[in-house]
Scaffold this active site. Structure first.
Site, short mmCIF file in Angstrom:
data_model
loop_
_atom_site.label_atom_id
_atom_site.label_comp_id
_atom_site.label_asym_id
_atom_site.label_seq_id
_atom_site.Cartn_x
_atom_site.Cartn_y
_atom_site.Cartn_z
N HIS B 92 0.84 -1.20 0.00
CA HIS B 92 0.00 0.00 0.00
C HIS B 92 0.88 1.25 0.00
O HIS B 92 0.70 2.15 -0.82
CB HIS B 92 -0.93 -0.01 1.21
CG HIS B 92 -1.55 1.32 1.52
ND1 HIS B 92 -2.47 1.93 0.69
CD2 HIS B 92 -1.37 2.17 2.56
CE1 HIS B 92 -2.84 3.09 1.22
NE2 HIS B 92 -2.17 3.27 2.35
N ASP B 121 6.64 21.43 -26.68
CA ASP B 121 6.59 20.09 -26.10
C ASP B 121 7.65 20.04 -25.00
O ASP B 121 8.24 21.07 -24.66
CB ASP B 121 6.88 19.02 -27.17
CG ASP B 121 6.21 17.69 -26.80
OD1 ASP B 121 6.56 17.14 -25.74
OD2 ASP B 121 5.34 17.21 -27.56
N TRP B 157 7.15 0.15 3.73
CA TRP B 157 7.58 0.83 2.50
C TRP B 157 8.99 1.39 2.66
O TRP B 157 9.67 1.67 1.68
CB TRP B 157 6.60 1.93 2.08
CG TRP B 157 6.77 3.25 2.79
CD1 TRP B 157 6.34 3.56 4.03
CD2 TRP B 157 7.42 4.43 2.28
NE1 TRP B 157 6.67 4.86 4.34
CE2 TRP B 157 7.33 5.42 3.28
CE3 TRP B 157 8.06 4.76 1.07
CZ2 TRP B 157 7.87 6.71 3.12
CZ3 TRP B 157 8.58 6.04 0.92
CH2 TRP B 157 8.48 7.00 1.93
N SER B 184 13.07 6.27 -13.95
CA SER B 184 12.00 7.03 -14.58
C SER B 184 11.92 8.43 -14.00
O SER B 184 11.83 9.43 -14.72
CB SER B 184 10.68 6.28 -14.38
OG SER B 184 9.59 7.15 -14.52
N SER B 185 11.99 8.52 -12.67
CA SER B 185 11.89 9.83 -12.03
C SER B 185 13.05 10.73 -12.42
O SER B 185 12.88 11.93 -12.64
CB SER B 185 11.91 9.69 -10.51
OG SER B 185 10.70 9.18 -10.07
N HIS B 268 13.05 11.86 3.42
CA HIS B 268 12.44 13.11 3.82
C HIS B 268 12.24 14.05 2.64
O HIS B 268 11.12 14.52 2.42
CB HIS B 268 13.11 13.79 5.00
CG HIS B 268 12.29 14.97 5.37
ND1 HIS B 268 11.17 14.86 6.15
CD2 HIS B 268 12.32 16.23 4.92
CE1 HIS B 268 10.56 16.02 6.18
NE2 HIS B 268 11.24 16.87 5.46
N GLU B 270 11.77 13.23 -0.20
CA GLU B 270 10.69 12.59 -0.95
C GLU B 270 9.31 13.12 -0.53
O GLU B 270 8.44 13.33 -1.36
CB GLU B 270 10.77 11.07 -0.74
CG GLU B 270 9.55 10.27 -1.16
CD GLU B 270 9.35 10.23 -2.66
OE1 GLU B 270 10.28 10.58 -3.39
OE2 GLU B 270 8.25 9.84 -3.09
N TYR B 272 8.58 15.99 0.51
CA TYR B 272 8.36 17.32 -0.09
C TYR B 272 8.21 17.22 -1.59
O TYR B 272 7.54 18.06 -2.20
CB TYR B 272 9.47 18.29 0.33
CG TYR B 272 9.38 18.55 1.81
CD1 TYR B 272 8.25 19.19 2.33
CD2 TYR B 272 10.34 18.11 2.69
CE1 TYR B 272 8.11 19.37 3.68
CE2 TYR B 272 10.19 18.29 4.05
CZ TYR B 272 9.08 18.92 4.55
OH TYR B 272 8.93 19.09 5.89
N SER B 283 -1.41 27.20 -5.73
CA SER B 283 -1.04 28.59 -6.01
C SER B 283 -1.57 29.08 -7.36
O SER B 283 -1.60 30.28 -7.61
CB SER B 283 0.49 28.75 -6.00
OG SER B 283 1.00 28.34 -4.77
N HIS B 317 14.78 13.02 11.82
CA HIS B 317 13.61 13.10 12.68
C HIS B 317 12.73 11.85 12.55
O HIS B 317 11.79 11.68 13.31
CB HIS B 317 12.79 14.38 12.44
CG HIS B 317 12.17 14.50 11.09
ND1 HIS B 317 12.07 15.69 10.44
CD2 HIS B 317 11.61 13.60 10.26
CE1 HIS B 317 11.48 15.51 9.28
NE2 HIS B 317 11.18 14.24 9.15
N HIS B 318 13.05 11.00 11.59
CA HIS B 318 12.34 9.72 11.50
C HIS B 318 13.01 8.67 12.37
O HIS B 318 12.56 7.53 12.42
CB HIS B 318 12.33 9.23 10.05
CG HIS B 318 11.55 10.13 9.14
ND1 HIS B 318 10.21 9.98 8.92
CD2 HIS B 318 11.93 11.20 8.42
CE1 HIS B 318 9.79 10.92 8.09
NE2 HIS B 318 10.82 11.68 7.77
N THR B 343 6.85 27.08 5.24
CA THR B 343 5.54 26.53 4.92
C THR B 343 4.45 27.50 5.38
O THR B 343 3.45 27.70 4.70
CB THR B 343 5.33 25.15 5.58
OG1 THR B 343 6.52 24.39 5.40
CG2 THR B 343 4.17 24.42 4.95
N LYS B 346 3.87 30.19 2.97
CA LYS B 346 3.00 29.80 1.87
C LYS B 346 1.53 29.91 2.27
O LYS B 346 0.72 30.49 1.55
CB LYS B 346 3.30 28.37 1.41
CG LYS B 346 4.77 28.14 1.09
CD LYS B 346 4.96 27.21 -0.07
CE LYS B 346 4.56 27.87 -1.36
NZ LYS B 346 5.30 27.42 -2.53
N ARG B 465 1.82 1.17 14.82
CA ARG B 465 1.45 0.98 13.42
C ARG B 465 1.97 -0.37 12.92
O ARG B 465 2.74 -1.03 13.60
CB ARG B 465 2.00 2.12 12.56
CG ARG B 465 3.51 2.24 12.59
CD ARG B 465 4.01 3.52 11.96
NE ARG B 465 3.98 3.46 10.50
CZ ARG B 465 4.82 4.13 9.71
NH1 ARG B 465 5.74 4.93 10.23
NH2 ARG B 465 4.74 4.04 8.41
#
Ligand code: HEA
Ligand code: HEA
Ligand code: CUA
Ligand SMILES: [Cu+2]
Lengths: 382, 541, 286
Positions: B92, B121, B157, B184-185, B268, B270, B272, B283, B317-318, B343, B346, B465
């Site tokens: 998931h 293009d 994950w 790909s990314s 991390h 990732e 963002y 925006s 922080h993880h 943030t 924003k 979890r």
């Protein structure tokens, strides 16, 4: 035998049970100084965030109500202001500092594991905890702590649970950690296979147990009572089934516990030179098997296809006993299975002998050498 | 094909001098049928492919989530063995992150960036298609890994070692799938950066560029910086598994926690990567429906860049519970909390944009406002998690699960919905049904909160979890969560059948610019956008 | 026939192409094969190699198209810029990839190793002493000797530095329109790369046979072989790129103004060079 309900000053003082309460909305009531500091920090964060939230969204919803086209509001054209930008950069910056500063003291406090009264090593294993009292009163005590909730309460896919679930469902163990109240207890964590985490919410303690490394944490419970936590790091299939239970008792009770535990251990570490009968070994082995082996190899000895080797019909179990002793003492990783067979050194000689004898005389297994005595384990350990 | 291509070129260059007009090989080629999709080089077609792919992945990942929720509806083991449950959780997470959210934003980038900057293009049209055509193989590998002996990877994950070294071949399939998704990314990001840097219409300076392009420029930079690091981490996992290296094995002098450092150095940023393009979409939408220019454009750009830069120094922080030195804990706590500042800038700018505007609330605006509101809740819980002692208390509990679904579902996913409603008229040439859109919004908002709000309580009370079964004290909230989840799933099926498909098949014809207050080059071309746009670049004042 | 780049379209966009999709399928085949191969399945290796071969065939066709378009004069200055940007960002991604492995070396050596030997860890590893190049605390790794900077790595450093110089000479030659001079120096560069790789292979053999230093030699062996191995792989890739460029130089594809393929490969080569310098210091000296 596990204490069925929490007793002690914790419950009277806080109303907590040592575990979660049904439908509880907040953190579990604190039993240690650190846990109550965490509460205070959390409350403080909640208040600040709520105030900001209400202020910011108050403005937004005011605007949504008043500055809409349907009430005829015409759009203004302004689109920048350096002063405003600076203001709403600096003010949040200050707020953030106001949030982080009070936390600093607690961070430092949590990390200070020096001058402990008692040091206990907690070893995470798939899927149970092993405890060794390393220092302080009770030094030398060591035991393994397994989930004691019967499988009949859990059920299995398609097989509903047959037993009523108890109050401490999944949060009860056969051997609780016992410590004295108001003493600084240092918990040293490590693991044998994968990462686990030792956690007791009411103490504000959560520390990963990392294979090959040791880490530490500490607590000093201000209340007597029974405190419950779970393994908090994904560690494989039984991750949800390796709880942690700590019973905090008065000094006198602790001393008494240490004495009985030591006596128990002495009794358990039966004379390794004693010769057992096959039936004695089988009876004892069945218990050892149910407690330690059945999670993987299953009660029927069939294992789990592609995951855990079957013992029923296994060449090793039916072959020479030396090989099986070796597997039990050292583990095995042939690469045929994704998981590995852990080493069981920490079991007593008698337990190992018993469980081997049990597996060799159960299911369809009929090896030539069908009995192993504790003395053989002692010899193999050398 | 290639010779046709060349012929066109030669025909064109040999024959007559067109100057800068019709300077496009593909101008002569409007492929149809299967060839159009399989061999696509058109950014709009590739964008469409990306969007469909990600939507299918969203539904698949959603079905996995619903299986999780079905099992957790009650304590006890009802439907799945715990080892399979762990596979569900892991897949998931992987499917949603790498299959649904990231490709969806790339789909938006493909469609909108050339239209917004006036380019004909993407810079590398063929590589663009390759970026897409790596995704279905990756998805097949992931899906196929369920069938491997021992099943799919069940290490979460985050694929933490050494649990990940215990898994069967399903783990290797996941590793290789992530390798190709990473490739790909990276190619997609290079394409996006080059397109933005090199193909803007004359007169469009960087500081005149639409916000969506800015956020993607910065996101693409993040992707190129961190995807290779993930590749490194999973390569080490692979060699530890099969070739006897000891990166994450203490017995040989390695360290399992090292995996976490490398992973989160990717992980991390990732998160963002999954939110900055969402900021970009919002925006665009807020000014359009407030009929007022975006407030503080320049500071929005700087804020986005600051978030990106800060995102490189907060990863641990993880890992507060792995046991780091106290100085590291403090450093990572402070650095993480700092991210609230840009943030916040924003959020404040969006609200200042709305302030004294002349707002209407069509579905895009509803989702955008809903985004700000609910994302901020997730941001605040993030901030609470950043406080080390609190994090140690709630790490690896449902509090974290609540946090990241608030930012990912109500953040990224809601922004994607907002963007869909905003630009679908341009894509399809049809207006969606406003009534259906509003049902989708309110239905999603309400069921979303029913699903994920109670998770905060569960986490605070200590429910870990990745648990296939839980203490009975958590029963009621879990039941509510599961009911909410099915409701939320239903709303997304509703979205497919009552919004997306009807809009593609028909509906009111959309004008070139369906939104009164919308600005930007994309609204200067007809709806649906013709196959080829801006073959001659427009000039921007 | 060379086209005047002024006639090239504003921005050439290729028409539909089968290559990307075929490349995707090749990757699928490769990865399915690889997953099976690492799990010792009988068919994995074959499938993986078939996938790689298919991928190479696709790339051949794909690059062939691109070269034809370039030679057909379809690529304007703007496209040239695009290629430059893309190569630069690609190299940045490679830097980050190596960064992960350098980071692992740093972390394992500076953070984990002293940790494993500190007072607390005596509980687990009573007699572990933290010298870099140890066989791990558990005694599961055979003892081995570490690899020093002399003589091979130092020779290799000289070789790669020299190859950077020859490549630059070659580049100046093409800018001056001296095609054969360019080709000669380019060939020299490739040769230096090949000799480098020869020494590298020799060094590995030396490691395995004489030093008992293997990929499985604990964290030292892991980082040593993964870092130098990936570097060697990149040298090989760079050399292949330079060979293609050499081939195109000989075919007369490049002009003094227009030779980005050359420059891109050269950037890559210099990047590989710089990585080596990092390795030379961090892996062999420190
Ligand atoms: C879109 C994705 C996304 C985003 C944007 C964020 C944003 C943030 N996240 Fe989150 N996070 C995740 C996705 C995301 N996160 C995921 C997936 C995980 C779990 C991974 C896993 O373990 O599986 C995670 C986990 C996670 C953790 C680890 C928890 C744990 O495992 O123990 C932490 C801890 O610090 C954290 C913090 C933050 C912070 C501080 C922000 C900040 O960026 C938030 C900033 C926003 C605001 C603060 C609100 C708006 C601001 C204002 C209105 C201004 C005024 C405010 C103040 C002055 C306070 N996140
Ligand atoms: C990135 C985005 C993302 C999104 C969108 C979601 C969406 C959802 N997620 Fe989750 N989630 C993650 C990212 C995401 N998630 C991550 C990263 C983790 C961590 C994994 C880990 O621990 O390793 C996680 C973990 C996670 C958990 C914890 C599992 C555990 O710890 O064991 C749970 C539990 O409730 C959950 C639930 C949900 C639910 C109910 C949704 C809902 O929003 C889903 C809504 C449902 C649908 C969209 C389906 C709709 C489809 C149909 C109804 C069928 C119709 C079909 C056809 C028409 C063909 N998610
Ligand atoms: Cu042990 Cu989770
Ligand atoms: Cu983070």
């Amino acid at each position: 035998a596990p204490a069925a309900t929490a007793t002690g000053t914790y419950t009277t003082a806080t109303g907590g049970t040592g575990g979660p309460l049904p439908n509880q909305l907040d953190l579990q009531p604190a039993a240690t100084q650190i846990a109550s500091e965490i509460h205070t920090l959390h409350n403080w964060m909640m208040i600040v965030c709520l105030v900001i939230f209400v202020a910011v969204f108050g403005v937004m919803f005011y605007s949504i109500l008043k500055h809409r086209k349907s009430v005829g509001h015409k759009a203004a054209t302004f689109h920048e202001s350096t002063a405003v930008e600076i203001a709403w950069t600096v003010v949040p910056f200050l707020i953030v500092i106001g949030m982080a500063l009070p936390a600093t003291r607690t961070v430092v406090g949590m990390k200070d594991t020096s001058n402990a009264d008692i040091t206990i090593k907690a070893t995470g294993m798939q899927w149970k905890w092993g405890y060794d009292y390393l220092k302080g009163e009770g030094e030398g005590i060591s035991f393994i702590s397994n989930l004691s909730t019967p499988r009949a309460q859990i059920g299995a896919p398609g097989v509903p649970a047959t037993e009523q679930r108890g109050e401490n469902y999944l949060m009860e163990v056969d051997n609780e950690v016992v410590v004295p109240v108001n003493k600084k207890i240092r918990i040293v964590t490590t693991a044998t296979d994968v990462i686990h985490a030792w956690m007791i919410p009411a103490f504000g303690v959560k520390q990963d147990a990392i294979p090959g490394f040791v880490r530490d944490a500490w607590f000093k419970s201000e209340h007597t009572g029974t405190f419950r936590g779970n393994c908090a790091e994904l560690c494989g299939k039984e991750h949800a089934f390796m709880p942690i239970v700590v019973r905090v008792v008065t000094d006198a009770e602790y001393t008494a516990w240490v004495n009985t535990k030591k006596a128990e251990m002495a009794a358990l570490a039966d004379d390794p030179n004693k010769t057992w009968t096959i039936d004695e070994l089988k009876t004892k082995g069945e218990k050892v098997y149910a407690a330690n082996c059945a999670v993987c190899h299953q009660a029927n000895g069939k294992g789990v296809p592609n995951a855990f080797a079957p013992l029923d019909g296994s060449a090793i179990v039916n072959g020479g006993k030396g090989d099986q002793i070796h597997v039990l003492l050292n583990g095995q990783k042939t690469g045929k299975y994704p998981a590995e067979m852990p080493a069981w050194k920490q079991l007593s000689d008698t337990d190992i002998a018993a469980v081997i004898t049990y597996t060799r005389n159960n299911w369809s297994n009929k090896p030539a050498e069908n009995i192993v005595q504790p003395a053989e384990i002692v010899a193999a350990r050398k | 094909m290639s010779t046709t291509t060349l012929d066109h070129g030669q025909h064109h260059t040999d024959g007559h001098d067109h100057g800068h007009d019709h300077g496009h090989d593909h101008a002569h080629d409007h492929p149809t049928g299967l060839r159009r999709w399989l061999f696509a080089t058109n950014h709009k077609d590739i964008g469409t492919l990306y969007l469909w792919f990600s939507f299918i992945m969203l539904l698949s990942g959603g079905v996995l989530a619903l299986m999780i929720r079905a099992e957790l509806f009650q304590p006890g083991l009802q439907f799945f063995h715990p080892e399979f449950f762990n596979q569900l959780t892991t897949m998931h997470g992987l499917v949603m992150v790498f299959g649904a959210i990231m490709p969806a934003f790339v789909g938006f980038a493909n469609w909108m960036i050339p239209l917004q900057i006036g380019a004909s293009d993407m810079a590398f049209a063929r590589m663009n298609n390759f970026s897409f055509w790596l995704l279905p193989p990756a998805a097949l590998l992931l899906a196929g890994s369920f069938l491997a002996p021992g099943g799919a990877t069940a290490a979460g994950w985050t694929l933490y070692a050494p649990l990940s070294t215990q898994m069967g071949p399903g783990m290797d399939m996941a590793i290789f799938a992530m390798h190709i998704m990473g490739a790909s990314s990276i190619m997609g990001s290079i394409n996006i950066i080059v397109t933005i840097l090199n193909m803007r219409a004359p007169g469009m300076t960087l500081m005149k560029m639409p916000m969506f392009c800015w956020t993607w420029l910065i996101t693409a930079y993040l992707l190129i910086a961190v995807m290779p690091v993930l590749a490194g981490a999973i390569t080490m996992t692979l060699t530890d598994r099969h070739f006897g290296t000891s990166f994450f094995n203490a017995a040989g002098g390695g360290d399992p926690v090292m995996y976490q450092h490398i992973f989160w150095f990717f992980g991390h940023p990732e998160v963002y990567i999954m939110i900055l393009p969402a900021f970009g979409i919002v925006s665009q939408i807020i000014p359009a429906f407030a009929r007022k220019p975006l407030f503080g454009y320049a500071s929005m750009v700087y804020a986005t860049a600051s978030i990106a830069i800060l995102s490189f120094i907060v990863w641990a922080h993880h890992m507060f519970t792995t046991g780091m030195p106290v100085t590291s804990q403090l450093f990572f706590m402070y650095a993480t909390m700092l991210i609230a500042v840009p943030t916040g800038v924003k959020v404040f700018n969006w609200i200042a944009t709305m302030w004294k505007g002349s707002m209407t609330f069509e579905t895009p605006m509803l989702f955008a406002v809903g985004f700000i509101f609910v994302f901020t809740i997730g941001g605040f819980t993030g901030l609470i998690l950043a406080v080390t002692p609190i994090d140690i208390q709630v790490h690896d509990t449902y509090y974290v699960v609540a946090h990241f679904h608030y930012v990912l579902v109500a953040g990224s996913l809601f922004a994607l919905f907002a963007g869909f409603y905003y630009w679908a008229p341009k894509w399809t040439g049809h207006m969606y049904s406003e009534a259906m859109g509003k049902i989708h919004f309110w239905g999603s908002l309400i069921t979303f909160n029913i699903t994920f709000f109670p998770m905060h309580f569960l986490g605070l009370a200590g429910m870990p979890r990745r648990y296939a079964d839980y203490p009975a004290q958590f029963t009621d909230f879990n039941a509510i969560v599961s009911v909410g989840a099915f409701g939320f799933g239903l709303m997304q099926a509703f979205f497919l059948f009552f919004v997306v498909l009807p809009t593609i098949r028909g509906g009111k014809a959309a004008p070139a610019k369906p939104w009164e207050g919308a600005e930007g080059l994309e609204w200067t071309v007809p709806s649906p956008a013709p196959f080829h746009t801006f073959e001659t670049p427009p000039t921007v004042k | 026939m060379k086209m005047n780049s002024k006639q090239a379209p504003y921005y050439f966009v290729p028409g539909p192409s089968r290559w990307p999709m075929l490349a995707g399928i090749s990757m699928l085949v490769t990865m399915i094969g690889a997953s099976a191969w690492v799990n010792d399945s009988a068919w994995g290796k074959l499938v993986c190699l078939v996938g790689i071969a298919a991928m190479l065939a696709v790339l051949y066709g794909w690059f062939g198209d691109a070269i034809h378009e370039s030679e057909g004069g379809l690529y304007s200055k703007r496209i040239d810029h695009s290629y430059r940007w893309s190569m630069a960002w690609f190299i940045f991604s490679e830097v980050m990839f190596f960064g992960a492995f350098f980071g692992a070396l740093f972390y394992a050596r500076v953070i984990s190793m002293p940790w494993l030997a500190d007072l607390d860890h005596k509980v687990l590893w009573p007699d572990f002493s933290p010298q870099w190049g140890n066989a791990g605390p558990a005694g599961v790794v055979d003892t081995f000797n570490t690899m020093g900077p002399f003589p091979i790595p130092t020779i290799n450093t000289a070789l790669l530095l020299a190859s950077g110089v020859t490549l630059t000479i070659s580049h100046h030659a093409i800018q001056a329109g001296k095609r054969s001079k360019c080709a000669i120096w380019l060939a020299a560069t490739i040769l230096l790369g090949a000799v480098f790789m020869g020494f590298q292979v020799y060094e590995y053999m030396h490691a395995y046979q004489d030093l008992n230093l293997k990929l499985t030699s604990g964290i030292y062996g892991s980082t040593f072989f993964m870092l130098t191995g990936f570097h060697g792989f990149h040298v090989t890739m760079g050399a292949i790129m330079l060979m293609i460029v050499l081939f195109r130089v000989l075919k007369g594809h490049f002009t003094p103004e227009n030779h980005f393929a050359f420059e891109g490969a050269a950037w890559y080569w210099h990047f590989v060079d710089v990585v080596w310098l990092g390795l030379y210091v961090v892996v062999y000296w420190l």
